[in-house]
Scaffold this motif. Structure first.
Motif, PDB file in Angstrom:
ATOM      1  N   GLU A 322      -3.352  -1.741  -5.007  1.00 29.08           N
ATOM      2  CA  GLU A 322      -3.699  -2.051  -6.392  1.00 29.08           C
ATOM      3  C   GLU A 322      -2.412  -2.279  -7.174  1.00 29.08           C
ATOM      4  O   GLU A 322      -1.352  -1.812  -6.767  1.00 29.08           O
ATOM      5  CB  GLU A 322      -4.500  -0.898  -7.020  1.00 29.08           C
ATOM      6  CG  GLU A 322      -5.794  -0.576  -6.293  1.00 29.08           C
ATOM      7  CD  GLU A 322      -6.824  -1.680  -6.400  1.00 29.08           C
ATOM      8  OE1 GLU A 322      -6.728  -2.482  -7.364  1.00 29.08           O
ATOM      9  OE2 GLU A 322      -7.709  -1.771  -5.519  1.00 29.08           O
ATOM     10  N   PRO A 323      -2.469  -2.993  -8.308  1.00 26.29           N
ATOM     11  CA  PRO A 323      -1.244  -3.286  -9.066  1.00 26.29           C
ATOM     12  C   PRO A 323      -0.516  -2.023  -9.522  1.00 26.29           C
ATOM     13  O   PRO A 323      -1.102  -0.950  -9.661  1.00 26.29           O
ATOM     14  CB  PRO A 323      -1.768  -4.080 -10.270  1.00 26.29           C
ATOM     15  CG  PRO A 323      -3.056  -4.665  -9.817  1.00 26.29           C
ATOM     16  CD  PRO A 323      -3.654  -3.641  -8.900  1.00 26.29           C
ATOM     17  N   THR A 331       1.878  -6.337  -7.225  1.00 24.32           N
ATOM     18  CA  THR A 331       1.485  -5.313  -6.259  1.00 24.32           C
ATOM     19  C   THR A 331       2.604  -5.062  -5.246  1.00 24.32           C
ATOM     20  O   THR A 331       2.377  -4.460  -4.204  1.00 24.32           O
ATOM     21  CB  THR A 331       0.201  -5.715  -5.502  1.00 24.32           C
ATOM     22  OG1 THR A 331       0.411  -6.976  -4.861  1.00 24.32           O
ATOM     23  CG2 THR A 331      -0.989  -5.795  -6.439  1.00 24.32           C
ATOM     24  N   GLY A 332       3.823  -5.530  -5.553  1.00 22.66           N
ATOM     25  CA  GLY A 332       4.946  -5.294  -4.655  1.00 22.66           C
ATOM     26  C   GLY A 332       5.207  -6.460  -3.719  1.00 22.66           C
ATOM     27  O   GLY A 332       4.684  -7.560  -3.898  1.00 22.66           O
ATOM     28  N   LEU A 333       6.011  -6.210  -2.707  1.00 23.67           N
ATOM     29  CA  LEU A 333       6.499  -7.265  -1.831  1.00 23.67           C
ATOM     30  C   LEU A 333       6.275  -6.925  -0.361  1.00 23.67           C
ATOM     31  O   LEU A 333       6.534  -5.794   0.070  1.00 23.67           O
ATOM     32  CB  LEU A 333       8.000  -7.487  -2.054  1.00 23.67           C
ATOM     33  CG  LEU A 333       8.433  -7.938  -3.454  1.00 23.67           C
ATOM     34  CD1 LEU A 333       9.938  -7.815  -3.599  1.00 23.67           C
ATOM     35  CD2 LEU A 333       7.984  -9.365  -3.707  1.00 23.67           C
ATOM     36  N   ASP A 362       0.897   1.806   0.035  1.00 25.32           N
ATOM     37  CA  ASP A 362      -0.340   1.976   0.803  1.00 25.32           C
ATOM     38  C   ASP A 362      -0.808   0.678   1.458  1.00 25.32           C
ATOM     39  O   ASP A 362      -1.391   0.692   2.544  1.00 25.32           O
ATOM     40  CB  ASP A 362      -1.446   2.592  -0.053  1.00 25.32           C
ATOM     41  CG  ASP A 362      -1.645   1.924  -1.404  1.00 25.32           C
ATOM     42  OD1 ASP A 362      -1.083   0.828  -1.627  1.00 25.32           O
ATOM     43  OD2 ASP A 362      -2.353   2.501  -2.247  1.00 25.32           O
ATOM     44  N   ARG A 363      -0.520  -0.470   0.821  1.00 29.07           N
ATOM     45  CA  ARG A 363      -0.890  -1.741   1.458  1.00 29.07           C
ATOM     46  C   ARG A 363      -0.028  -1.991   2.695  1.00 29.07           C
ATOM     47  O   ARG A 363      -0.527  -2.404   3.753  1.00 29.07           O
ATOM     48  CB  ARG A 363      -0.740  -2.902   0.469  1.00 29.07           C
ATOM     49  CG  ARG A 363      -1.108  -4.264   1.060  1.00 29.07           C
ATOM     50  CD  ARG A 363      -1.382  -5.308  -0.014  1.00 29.07           C
ATOM     51  NE  ARG A 363      -0.254  -5.532  -0.906  1.00 29.07           N
ATOM     52  CZ  ARG A 363       0.399  -6.692  -1.034  1.00 29.07           C
ATOM     53  NH1 ARG A 363       0.026  -7.742  -0.333  1.00 29.07           N
ATOM     54  NH2 ARG A 363       1.383  -6.821  -1.878  1.00 29.07           N
ATOM     55  N   ALA A 364       1.264  -1.728   2.590  1.00 29.74           N
ATOM     56  CA  ALA A 364       2.154  -1.910   3.739  1.00 29.74           C
ATOM     57  C   ALA A 364       1.751  -0.981   4.879  1.00 29.74           C
ATOM     58  O   ALA A 364       1.711  -1.386   6.047  1.00 29.74           O
ATOM     59  CB  ALA A 364       3.596  -1.663   3.336  1.00 29.74           C
ATOM     60  N   ASN A 365       1.458   0.281   4.567  1.00 34.02           N
ATOM     61  CA  ASN A 365       1.052   1.216   5.613  1.00 34.02           C
ATOM     62  C   ASN A 365      -0.228   0.755   6.301  1.00 34.02           C
ATOM     63  O   ASN A 365      -0.338   0.845   7.529  1.00 34.02           O
ATOM     64  CB  ASN A 365       0.868   2.616   5.022  1.00 34.02           C
ATOM     65  CG  ASN A 365       2.163   3.401   4.963  1.00 34.02           C
ATOM     66  OD1 ASN A 365       2.603   3.952   5.965  1.00 34.02           O
ATOM     67  ND2 ASN A 365       2.785   3.422   3.797  1.00 34.02           N
ATOM     68  N   ARG A 366      -1.181   0.226   5.527  1.00 33.02           N
ATOM     69  CA  ARG A 366      -2.432  -0.242   6.138  1.00 33.02           C
ATOM     70  C   ARG A 366      -2.175  -1.434   7.058  1.00 33.02           C
ATOM     71  O   ARG A 366      -2.718  -1.510   8.174  1.00 33.02           O
ATOM     72  CB  ARG A 366      -3.445  -0.601   5.058  1.00 33.02           C
ATOM     73  CG  ARG A 366      -4.774  -1.087   5.625  1.00 33.02           C
ATOM     74  CD  ARG A 366      -5.852  -1.147   4.567  1.00 33.02           C
ATOM     75  NE  ARG A 366      -6.183   0.190   4.076  1.00 33.02           N
ATOM     76  CZ  ARG A 366      -7.043   0.425   3.086  1.00 33.02           C
ATOM     77  NH1 ARG A 366      -7.645  -0.591   2.473  1.00 33.02           N
ATOM     78  NH2 ARG A 366      -7.303   1.658   2.710  1.00 33.02           N
ATOM     79  N   ARG A 425       4.551   4.707 -11.636  1.00 36.01           N
ATOM     80  CA  ARG A 425       4.310   3.519 -10.818  1.00 36.01           C
ATOM     81  C   ARG A 425       2.852   3.431 -10.362  1.00 36.01           C
ATOM     82  O   ARG A 425       2.268   2.347 -10.333  1.00 36.01           O
ATOM     83  CB  ARG A 425       5.222   3.554  -9.583  1.00 36.01           C
ATOM     84  CG  ARG A 425       6.720   3.491  -9.871  1.00 36.01           C
ATOM     85  CD  ARG A 425       7.140   2.122 -10.344  1.00 36.01           C
ATOM     86  NE  ARG A 425       8.589   2.030 -10.441  1.00 36.01           N
ATOM     87  CZ  ARG A 425       9.296   2.305 -11.534  1.00 36.01           C
ATOM     88  NH1 ARG A 425       8.677   2.690 -12.646  1.00 36.01           N
ATOM     89  NH2 ARG A 425      10.624   2.207 -11.535  1.00 36.01           N
ATOM     90  N   LEU A 426       2.283   4.566  -9.967  1.00 34.47           N
ATOM     91  CA  LEU A 426       0.971   4.557  -9.326  1.00 34.47           C
ATOM     92  C   LEU A 426      -0.162   4.997 -10.240  1.00 34.47           C
ATOM     93  O   LEU A 426      -1.307   4.545 -10.065  1.00 34.47           O
ATOM     94  CB  LEU A 426       0.986   5.489  -8.108  1.00 34.47           C
ATOM     95  CG  LEU A 426       1.984   5.173  -6.991  1.00 34.47           C
ATOM     96  CD1 LEU A 426       2.001   6.310  -5.979  1.00 34.47           C
ATOM     97  CD2 LEU A 426       1.640   3.863  -6.315  1.00 34.47           C
ATOM     98  N   GLY A 427       0.142   5.890 -11.175  1.00 34.39           N
ATOM     99  CA  GLY A 427      -0.909   6.600 -11.885  1.00 34.39           C
ATOM    100  C   GLY A 427      -1.214   7.879 -11.134  1.00 34.39           C
ATOM    101  O   GLY A 427      -1.257   7.886  -9.900  1.00 34.39           O
ATOM    102  N   GLU A 428      -1.397   8.972 -11.856  1.00 34.42           N
ATOM    103  CA  GLU A 428      -1.577  10.277 -11.217  1.00 34.42           C
ATOM    104  C   GLU A 428      -2.766  10.293 -10.255  1.00 34.42           C
ATOM    105  O   GLU A 428      -2.748  10.979  -9.234  1.00 34.42           O
ATOM    106  CB  GLU A 428      -1.764  11.343 -12.299  1.00 34.42           C
ATOM    107  CG  GLU A 428      -0.567  11.522 -13.223  1.00 34.42           C
ATOM    108  CD  GLU A 428       0.677  12.009 -12.514  1.00 34.42           C
ATOM    109  OE1 GLU A 428       0.540  12.795 -11.556  1.00 34.42           O
ATOM    110  OE2 GLU A 428       1.792  11.604 -12.915  1.00 34.42           O
TER     111      GLU A 428
END
Length: 552
Positions: A322-323, A331-333, A362-366, A425-428
């Motif tokens: 997520e953004p 959402t990063g690189l 989390d997107r990279a890890n997935r 960056r993420l939100g709690e």
């Protein structure tokens, strides 16, 4: 003659030369401790007051009276009541960067004005250098938390190019002279997986993120092999002084590979190093084709590759599902395409190399877990593939580490360094699964610990303290940050010893001080199992021994 006699007899013969024909040393009057496998299969602490070793290998640990009787002719050394631990292992550091930083400027933990003043003073002392280089700045610590720009450095009136890497190594700050030297202007194409920050008029601001940094760094004169060997030598000394007897060097290029090989041939590596071949190095294919270097017992052991899937959280390059909460337009690189990842995975597996992948978001890890799933085979456990950092992982993806036999190679100190911005960056609400060491261990996922130096300090006791308390060295915040993810001191020491050794296929050689293993150990100024955990970070290394020889 019973069926078990012959195997025991041959084991006796194998051990006989070691115990009967070498100069045994008995280090006694110590408060020794190491990690062993407990009755439940979980890590346990074994304590001892003496250690006997010869020819670089441990004969036994135990009570001083027993070992003195057993090894009557041994050279006795009085440990003077000091605490002894197995040599610590950093499962993710950067040796070349650490060594080269000794001749650059280190800007860690400085405010904005302090940073500029330090750069100006450093440049004055380096009048003969073509470039002024350094690393360690962190805009998160500055008022407003905004990116700096080239104009800030231009105001220092340094005529030479200035290039300063951010603390995480995933962004850089240049002055105008450096932008010109690299040929970077408003028309410069942005590399895939990178970002060139620009002002309202479309001009580069001086900040380059992730793959865009290569535009600058190819313009900087490369160090010679002699300079690289000297840098590695400096890194060895610093590592040993901090109690590290082994380091996994997380990404080397061809020049560093040759420097390591040259040092190994001269017997000039005083510790153990497990370098990973960086896939973005120009000569990666040739280095991979050359095959593994050394064995698990060697000072230099190369049999893994390093891929960076995304950037870092602080520079907003970590790839998220997520953004970013504080920058919703991104959402990063992702630093490599799917096709490139397939190529690297297939080529490494064909040649028997372990695959270690940097994944922070989390997107990279997935994506990386999907890729490991695609290439999973009956021998996956034998490879011991790793995800480096595994920093922000979707809770639904954590069980996949266990299912795919993936090691989580994590850096505890990142949590206490990032806690001042991770929520921004993420939100709690998205911190479940972030820096989640307890969750990983509770699922039985192997954990290897490191520091990511020089992103963080080399001192492993800072990481052990962070793992146990979830606090910084000021012991803040009270109770720890996301305290449910704390781990025990036993688990933390395991991650910095046997866990890290397992992640490099070396648990039969190093990691603790069982009989037959390398006599790699350290003497420290306190018994870490007898102090308040808040004091762990204050532990100081007094002596470091590798293969039974004192090297610091």
């Amino acid at each position: 003659m019973g069926p078990g006699f012959l195997p025991r007899f041959f084991l006796f013969l194998l051990l006989l030369p070691l115990t009967a024909h070498c100069d045994t040393v008995l280090l006694h009057n110590i408060r020794g401790a190491h990690i062993v496998e407990g009755d439940s299969g979980k890590p346990a602490v074994e304590k001892f007051s003496a250690i006997a070793f010869c020819e670089g290998r441990v004969l036994a640990v135990g009570e001083a009276a027993d070992l003195s009787e057993r090894y009557k002719s041994a050279e006795a050394i009085d440990g003077r009541g000091r605490a002894l631990l197995p040599g610590l292992i950093d499962a993710h550091g950067h040796m070349q960067a650490l060594g080269l930083l000794q001749r650059e400027i280190d800007l860690r933990d400085m405010g904005f004005a302090e940073t500029l003043e330090a750069v100006k003073k450093f440049a004055a002392t380096r009048s003969g250098a073509q470039w002024v280089t350094g690393r360690g700045w962190n805009q998160v610590l500055w008022p407003g938390g905004q990116w700096p720009n080239a104009a800030d450095l231009d105001a220092l009136e340094i005529a030479r190019p200035v290039w300063l890497r951010r603390v995480d190594g995933h962004a850089g700050w240049a002055n105008s002279a450096a932008l010109r030297a690299a040929g970077i202007d408003r028309d410069t194409p942005v590399p895939e997986g990178g970002e060139i920050l620009k002002d309202a008029d479309g001009r580069p601001t001086g900040i380059l993120v992730d793959n865009a940094m290569s535009l600058m760094e190819r313009a900087i004169p490369a160090p010679s092999q002699r300079e690289l060997e000297a840098a590695l030598g400096a890194a060895f000394e610093i590592s040993l002084a901090n109690g590290l007897t082994s380091v996994h060097d997380a990404g080397i290029n061809g020049d560093t590979y040759r420097a390591y090989r040259a040092l190994a041939e001269r017997g000039a590596i005083p510790m153990r190093v497990y370098p990973m071949l960086a896939v973005d190095a120009d000569e990666f294919a040739q280095l991979l084709d050359a095959g593994p270097v050394g064995t698990a017992k060697s000072r230099l052991f190369i049999r893994s590759i390093k891929i960076s899937a995304d950037g870092a959280l602080g520079s907003r390059g970590a790839a998220l599902l997520e953004p970013y909460r504080d920058r919703p337009q991104t959402t990063g690189l992702l630093l490599h395409s799917e096709r490139e990842l397939d190529k690297y995975f297939a080529s490494a597996l064909e040649r028997g190399f372990q695959i270690n992948v940097h994944a922070i978001g989390d997107r990279a890890n997935r994506i990386v877990l999907d890729k490991f799933g695609k290439y999973a085979g009956d021998d996956s456990r034998n490879f011991r593939h790793r995800i480096e950092h595994a920093q922000v992982v979707s809770p639904k993806d954590i069980p996949r580490f266990e299912q795919l036999d993936i090691i989580a190679s994590m850096q505890p100190i990142h949590a206490t360094s990032d806690m001042n911005m991770a929520g921004d960056r993420l939100g709690e609400e998205r911190l479940d699964g972030a820096y989640a060491w307890r969750t990983f261990l509770d699922r039985g996922i192997p954990l290897a610990a490191g520091s990511d130096f020089p992103v963080e300090p080399v001192n492993p006791f800072l990481g052990i303290h962070a793992a146990v308390t979830r606090q910084n060295s000021d012991n803040e915040p009270e109770g720890g940050w996301i305290p449910r993810e704390k781990i025990s001191l036993t688990e933390a020491l395991h991650a910095f010893t046997l866990g890290a050794a397992y992640a490099a296929h070396q648990e039969e050689v190093i990691g603790n001080l069982e009989s037959g293993k390398a006599a790699d150990f350290i003497l420290v100024d306190r018994d870490i199992f007898a102090i308040n955990p808040k004091e762990l970070w204050k532990t100081r290394v007094l002596e470091t021994w590798v293969a039974g020889e004192r090297v610091h």
